[in-house]
Scaffold this motif. Structure first.
Motif, PDB file in Angstrom:
ATOM      1  N   GLU A 224       0.828  -1.216   0.000  1.00 53.22           N
ATOM      2  CA  GLU A 224       0.000   0.000   0.000  1.00 53.22           C
ATOM      3  C   GLU A 224       0.857   1.258   0.000  1.00 53.22           C
ATOM      4  O   GLU A 224       0.629   2.175  -0.787  1.00 53.22           O
ATOM      5  N   ASN A 225       1.880   1.277   0.851  1.00 51.26           N
ATOM      6  CA  ASN A 225       2.764   2.447   0.873  1.00 51.26           C
ATOM      7  C   ASN A 225       3.483   2.614  -0.466  1.00 51.26           C
ATOM      8  O   ASN A 225       3.700   3.736  -0.928  1.00 51.26           O
ATOM      9  N   ARG A 226       3.873   1.484  -1.033  1.00 61.12           N
ATOM     10  CA  ARG A 226       4.563   1.515  -2.311  1.00 61.12           C
ATOM     11  C   ARG A 226       3.691   2.168  -3.384  1.00 61.12           C
ATOM     12  O   ARG A 226       4.141   3.018  -4.147  1.00 61.12           O
ATOM     13  N   VAL A 227       2.417   1.767  -3.435  1.00 60.39           N
ATOM     14  CA  VAL A 227       1.496   2.333  -4.417  1.00 60.39           C
ATOM     15  C   VAL A 227       1.243   3.814  -4.108  1.00 60.39           C
ATOM     16  O   VAL A 227       1.289   4.661  -4.996  1.00 60.39           O
TER      17      VAL A 227
ATOM     18  N   GLU B 211      11.578  -3.625  -5.865  1.00 56.71           N
ATOM     19  CA  GLU B 211      12.612  -3.117  -6.785  1.00 56.71           C
ATOM     20  C   GLU B 211      12.129  -3.098  -8.235  1.00 56.71           C
ATOM     21  O   GLU B 211      12.751  -2.481  -9.089  1.00 56.71           O
ATOM     22  N   ALA B 212      11.036  -3.791  -8.530  1.00 62.15           N
ATOM     23  CA  ALA B 212      10.541  -3.759  -9.907  1.00 62.15           C
ATOM     24  C   ALA B 212       9.771  -2.466 -10.146  1.00 62.15           C
ATOM     25  O   ALA B 212       9.383  -1.765  -9.204  1.00 62.15           O
TER      26      ALA B 212
ATOM     27  N   GLU C  66      17.220   1.348 -13.355  1.00 61.06           N
ATOM     28  CA  GLU C  66      17.295   2.393 -12.333  1.00 61.06           C
ATOM     29  C   GLU C  66      16.143   3.396 -12.392  1.00 61.06           C
ATOM     30  O   GLU C  66      15.577   3.791 -11.380  1.00 61.06           O
ATOM     31  N   ASN C  67      15.829   3.809 -13.624  1.00 61.75           N
ATOM     32  CA  ASN C  67      14.851   4.898 -13.770  1.00 61.75           C
ATOM     33  C   ASN C  67      13.396   4.426 -13.843  1.00 61.75           C
ATOM     34  O   ASN C  67      12.486   5.238 -13.961  1.00 61.75           O
ATOM     35  N   VAL C  68      13.196   3.095 -13.814  1.00 59.72           N
ATOM     36  CA  VAL C  68      11.828   2.574 -13.804  1.00 59.72           C
ATOM     37  C   VAL C  68      11.682   1.647 -12.600  1.00 59.72           C
ATOM     38  O   VAL C  68      11.916   0.444 -12.680  1.00 59.72           O
ATOM     39  N   ARG C  69      11.342   2.250 -11.491  1.00 56.17           N
ATOM     40  CA  ARG C  69      11.264   1.496 -10.254  1.00 56.17           C
ATOM     41  C   ARG C  69      10.104   2.084  -9.451  1.00 56.17           C
ATOM     42  O   ARG C  69       9.909   3.284  -9.434  1.00 56.17           O
ATOM     43  N   ASP C  70       9.312   1.246  -8.813  1.00 49.56           N
ATOM     44  CA  ASP C  70       8.181   1.760  -8.020  1.00 49.56           C
ATOM     45  C   ASP C  70       8.211   1.158  -6.623  1.00 49.56           C
ATOM     46  O   ASP C  70       8.441  -0.032  -6.481  1.00 49.56           O
TER      47      ASP C  70
END
Lengths: 143, 143, 143, 143
Positions: D4-7, D73-74, D139-143
């Protein structure tokens, strides 16, 4: 003519369904089920059922689900369809379950879930969304 | 093996193409042409070629166009496809011309224009866009 | 009113285009070009232009391309659209070029190629296909 | 970090969502809800919410539903999406409910139902299907 007879009669005229060996499993108001038994004649190169054959039964299921809700004398045509193929189409039976999402006067949106059944287990393998057109007043497009 | 032989060999193993009576017309780098002659065995209920049959040759054309650009030992699978059917599929021949729009390492986007040819006249009747997956390292998915 | 004025007038009423900062670059019979300059306000989380913003200008370009060929007093609505996003939307300008593929009485099929321009270089980054509806006789849907 | 925090953290970086005035209503494993309140700034020319804005929240809902099931990391990217717009997007709130249909290692299929809520009544107005890509090691596409 009841909507079930109407669908069965029209399905019987789809040469492709006979060629593929597909059968009309069930017809109810707003939903239709079509079954295909995998065999070499409907395969792609790796032995799975060809995306085109999956598409064919899924499209017919969506189109006939839409037809169950259309006025007498009208005919049904597919304007466009989109299918996601999520797993190989293999197993004992491929079952396409079409249902109407929104029936409009001219355009109907329907979805078909496609399952692969193997030894009593059922797995969702494809998902189709189609836009169907209600055709009125055209002699040669009537169902 | 040349990409043309690779495509011809794989196409020859698509049982559905044989069942439909489709033939591989031409293969070049990034594009493939498949032809289907309309007949009752591939029709829908109004006598047009069934959307599923149009979809089948358009999908194979897109998939094999993608395969011409894939590394040896890889196999090709369709992740999803979308087709707009703009006019009835009738005429002397239905011709599906697939071409790669963007070839990526994992995903390739291809489009197929489908034409109906009648007495020397050609008419665009359908437009397919597909996402193809390059499958590597799977014994049973190799082209 | 010329079709160009008709499109410009309707575009001026699309609050979303103003909010996004999109501009109507060119209008000709059957084709329309819309431009968006990338900035934080239209981005997704990695700094690329959000798929929804790309979709918005590509849909407007397709819809207005369709409108240029519609009868006076009609309005245009999008029935469905599909977009493949093939590369990140980054650069100096994002340019959506919509064109009509097939104009029908009720349904029009249009496609939009979306390019990212960076330092004079242009790259195809997305491909949209849409089905547009010609709406007649509805007071509140007129363009 | 919880999913949830990630989103929520990633959503907060989507400039477009802030610009549109969209809010993240709920996040659970495999499903995400995003809400948009109609206003002139997100409209098309007839005063409905623009298809592009509907598409934007539906895409974000699908993408974040997918992200809840992805490895740490994805990052998530949309490869393609298709949306059927079945009724005008008007009302008190537009609610996009995304859910994962099939989560794969590389590709995830998700669907979003979009509802228009008016005075306590809820109506299905749009249906989106998307293919999301799990991006690893960039590196630049991480959520």
């Amino acid at each position: 003519m009841s909507f079930e007879n109407r669908v069965r009669s029209s399905f019987g005229q789809q040469g492709l369904m006979i060629t593929l060996g597909a059968s009309l499993e069930s017809v109810s108001s707003g939903s239709v089920e079509i079954v295909l038994v995998p065999r070499a004649e409907v395969s792609q190169q790796h032995g799975f059922v060809h995306a085109g054959a999956v598409c064919a039964i899924a499209d017919s299921a969506a189109g006939y689900a839409a037809l169950t809700l259309m006025p007498a004398e009208a005919g049904v045509l597919t304007a466009e369809l989109k299918i996601n193929l999520m797993a190989p189409a293999i197993g004992d039976r491929i079952v396409a379950r079409g249902r109407v999402v929104k029936a409009g006067r001219t355009l109907t949106v329907a979805q078909t879930d496609v399952f692969a059944e193997t030894g009593g287990q059922s797995k969702l393998i494809a998902l189709l969304t189609a836009t169907l057109v209600t055709v009125a007043g055209r002699e040669n497009v009537r169902d």
